[in-house]
Design a protein around this motif. Sequence first.
Motif, PDB file in Angstrom:
ATOM      1  N   THR A  51      32.906 -32.219  14.785  1.00 38.51           N
ATOM      2  CA  THR A  51      34.318 -32.102  15.118  1.00 38.51           C
ATOM      3  C   THR A  51      34.693 -33.331  15.926  1.00 38.51           C
ATOM      4  OG1 THR A  51      33.973 -29.721  15.253  1.00 38.51           O
ATOM      5  CG2 THR A  51      36.038 -30.542  16.113  1.00 38.51           C
ATOM      6  N   ASN A  52      35.951 -33.745  15.860  1.00 36.44           N
ATOM      7  CA  ASN A  52      36.345 -34.959  16.563  1.00 36.44           C
ATOM      8  C   ASN A  52      37.707 -34.799  17.229  1.00 36.44           C
ATOM      9  OD1 ASN A  52      36.116 -37.847  17.205  1.00 36.44           O
ATOM     10  ND2 ASN A  52      37.823 -38.065  15.802  1.00 36.44           N
ATOM     11  N   ILE A  53      37.771 -35.160  18.505  1.00 39.48           N
ATOM     12  CA  ILE A  53      39.034 -35.357  19.214  1.00 39.48           C
ATOM     13  C   ILE A  53      39.013 -36.825  19.626  1.00 39.48           C
ATOM     14  CG2 ILE A  53      40.466 -34.744  21.196  1.00 39.48           C
ATOM     15  CD1 ILE A  53      39.100 -31.972  21.166  1.00 39.48           C
ATOM     16  N   SER A  54      39.927 -37.596  19.082  1.00 40.63           N
ATOM     17  CA  SER A  54      39.922 -39.045  19.262  1.00 40.63           C
ATOM     18  C   SER A  54      40.358 -39.459  20.657  1.00 40.63           C
ATOM     19  CB  SER A  54      40.845 -39.692  18.227  1.00 40.63           C
ATOM     20  OG  SER A  54      40.391 -39.433  16.923  1.00 40.63           O
ATOM     21  N   LEU A  55      40.228 -40.738  20.919  1.00 46.08           N
ATOM     22  CA  LEU A  55      40.639 -41.303  22.198  1.00 46.08           C
ATOM     23  C   LEU A  55      42.137 -41.131  22.425  1.00 46.08           C
ATOM     24  CD1 LEU A  55      38.647 -44.648  22.125  1.00 46.08           C
ATOM     25  CD2 LEU A  55      38.338 -42.795  23.767  1.00 46.08           C
ATOM     26  N   GLY A  56      42.524 -40.954  23.674  1.00 43.71           N
ATOM     27  CA  GLY A  56      43.928 -40.965  24.052  1.00 43.71           C
ATOM     28  C   GLY A  56      44.696 -39.687  23.781  1.00 43.71           C
ATOM     29  N   VAL A  57      44.023 -38.601  23.426  1.00 42.82           N
ATOM     30  CA  VAL A  57      44.719 -37.340  23.178  1.00 42.82           C
ATOM     31  C   VAL A  57      45.130 -36.722  24.511  1.00 42.82           C
ATOM     32  CG1 VAL A  57      44.465 -34.979  22.308  1.00 42.82           C
ATOM     33  CG2 VAL A  57      43.561 -36.909  20.985  1.00 42.82           C
ATOM     34  N   MET A  67      38.503 -25.083  17.657  1.00 43.07           N
ATOM     35  CA  MET A  67      38.457 -25.967  16.492  1.00 43.07           C
ATOM     36  C   MET A  67      37.289 -25.618  15.591  1.00 43.07           C
ATOM     37  SD  MET A  67      39.418 -29.716  18.058  1.00 43.07           S
ATOM     38  CE  MET A  67      39.482 -30.464  16.440  1.00 43.07           C
ATOM     39  N   GLY A  68      37.555 -25.601  14.281  1.00 43.48           N
ATOM     40  CA  GLY A  68      36.531 -25.354  13.278  1.00 43.48           C
ATOM     41  C   GLY A  68      35.789 -26.618  12.900  1.00 43.48           C
ATOM     42  N   ARG A  69      34.684 -26.426  12.213  1.00 49.32           N
ATOM     43  CA  ARG A  69      33.801 -27.517  11.775  1.00 49.32           C
ATOM     44  C   ARG A  69      34.560 -28.497  10.874  1.00 49.32           C
ATOM     45  NH1 ARG A  69      28.899 -29.391  10.571  1.00 49.32           N
ATOM     46  NH2 ARG A  69      27.959 -29.529   8.550  1.00 49.32           N
ATOM     47  N   GLY A  70      34.322 -29.784  11.122  1.00 44.53           N
ATOM     48  CA  GLY A  70      34.884 -30.826  10.284  1.00 44.53           C
ATOM     49  C   GLY A  70      36.325 -31.189  10.577  1.00 44.53           C
ATOM     50  N   SER A  71      36.913 -30.591  11.591  1.00 47.34           N
ATOM     51  CA  SER A  71      38.308 -30.892  11.913  1.00 47.34           C
ATOM     52  C   SER A  71      38.405 -32.075  12.860  1.00 47.34           C
ATOM     53  CB  SER A  71      38.987 -29.665  12.522  1.00 47.34           C
ATOM     54  OG  SER A  71      39.137 -28.690  11.530  1.00 47.34           O
ATOM     55  N   THR A  72      39.547 -32.748  12.806  1.00 48.65           N
ATOM     56  CA  THR A  72      39.742 -33.915  13.652  1.00 48.65           C
ATOM     57  C   THR A  72      41.169 -33.951  14.193  1.00 48.65           C
ATOM     58  OG1 THR A  72      39.484 -36.326  13.785  1.00 48.65           O
ATOM     59  CG2 THR A  72      40.367 -35.449  11.730  1.00 48.65           C
ATOM     60  N   ILE A  73      41.300 -34.418  15.425  1.00 47.96           N
ATOM     61  CA  ILE A  73      42.597 -34.672  16.049  1.00 47.96           C
ATOM     62  C   ILE A  73      42.657 -36.162  16.318  1.00 47.96           C
ATOM     63  CG2 ILE A  73      44.058 -34.256  18.066  1.00 47.96           C
ATOM     64  CD1 ILE A  73      42.790 -31.477  18.280  1.00 47.96           C
ATOM     65  N   GLY A  74      43.664 -36.828  15.771  1.00 44.99           N
ATOM     66  CA  GLY A  74      43.767 -38.281  15.842  1.00 44.99           C
ATOM     67  C   GLY A  74      44.212 -38.807  17.197  1.00 44.99           C
ATOM     68  N   GLN A  75      44.153 -40.119  17.332  1.00 43.62           N
ATOM     69  CA  GLN A  75      44.485 -40.790  18.576  1.00 43.62           C
ATOM     70  C   GLN A  75      45.918 -40.514  19.016  1.00 43.62           C
ATOM     71  OE1 GLN A  75      43.489 -44.884  17.647  1.00 43.62           O
ATOM     72  NE2 GLN A  75      41.653 -44.707  18.896  1.00 43.62           N
ATOM     73  N   HIS A  76      46.073 -40.391  20.319  1.00 46.69           N
ATOM     74  CA  HIS A  76      47.366 -40.288  20.985  1.00 46.69           C
ATOM     75  C   HIS A  76      48.208 -39.076  20.575  1.00 46.69           C
ATOM     76  CE1 HIS A  76      46.352 -44.111  22.670  1.00 46.69           C
ATOM     77  NE2 HIS A  76      46.193 -44.609  21.460  1.00 46.69           N
ATOM     78  N   CYS A  77      47.537 -37.996  20.167  1.00 46.63           N
ATOM     79  CA  CYS A  77      48.260 -36.751  19.902  1.00 46.63           C
ATOM     80  C   CYS A  77      48.604 -36.076  21.221  1.00 46.63           C
ATOM     81  CB  CYS A  77      47.403 -35.802  19.059  1.00 46.63           C
ATOM     82  SG  CYS A  77      47.239 -36.313  17.341  1.00 46.63           S
ATOM     83  N   TYR A  78      49.594 -35.209  21.181  1.00 43.73           N
ATOM     84  CA  TYR A  78      49.980 -34.383  22.321  1.00 43.73           C
ATOM     85  C   TYR A  78      49.673 -32.947  21.923  1.00 43.73           C
ATOM     86  CZ  TYR A  78      52.855 -32.085  25.848  1.00 43.73           C
ATOM     87  OH  TYR A  78      53.291 -31.284  26.874  1.00 43.73           O
ATOM     88  N   ILE A  79      48.729 -32.327  22.603  1.00 39.33           N
ATOM     89  CA  ILE A  79      48.263 -30.981  22.265  1.00 39.33           C
ATOM     90  C   ILE A  79      48.553 -30.055  23.443  1.00 39.33           C
ATOM     91  CG2 ILE A  79      46.269 -29.581  21.573  1.00 39.33           C
ATOM     92  CD1 ILE A  79      47.040 -31.758  19.502  1.00 39.33           C
TER      93      ILE A  79
END
Length: 186
Positions: A51-57, A67-79
């Motif tokens: 699983t991946n949460i990118s830089l700057g989130v 989060m489930g397996r294989g999911s990703t949240i890209g850079q600079h998202c607001y969660i």
Amino acid sequence: MRHLIMRLMALGVLPDPDYVLNHLVNRIPLVAPRMRAYAALGVRFDDVSHTNISLGVEMWAAGNLSMGRGSTIGQHCYIDARGGIRVESDVSISREVYVVTAEHEPDNPDFEAALAPVRFERRCWIASRAVVLPGVCVGEAAVVAAGAVVTADVDPYTIVGGVPAKVLRKRREPLSYELDFRPNWY
């Protein structure tokens, strides 16, 4: 690690978890330690190593995100997970996406907040700079186009776009891919 971080916060050495997430954790350049830090601060992963949460989130209330397996949240998202967010497996949330689970009641005399969970079902894709508002479920294999504002549920295998998001077309079925986007370096 979770116990150490929580102990340091309890002693006043570290500030609250949201501060730590948004000023320290989201800047850790190595993915494996960053993901372990997210887990230590409450994010629930089905499989943290895939699983991946990118830089700057920027993230609020990490304990309400799973989060489930294989999911990703890209850079600079607001969660904003205060109302709860479930990201199922193989979901791609692209750069600079806003996911909001809290809003104010406009007619409430006290301007009270209202929370509603957001759900991303398996294999959906949220393109760059889209906004997903409280209470929305993005169905399995659905696509939210770049810049769209999603105010209502998106049916499975449906592509939506625009402000507010409207149906553009259906996506071909069935899909069988599994995502495994994660930098291969520590």
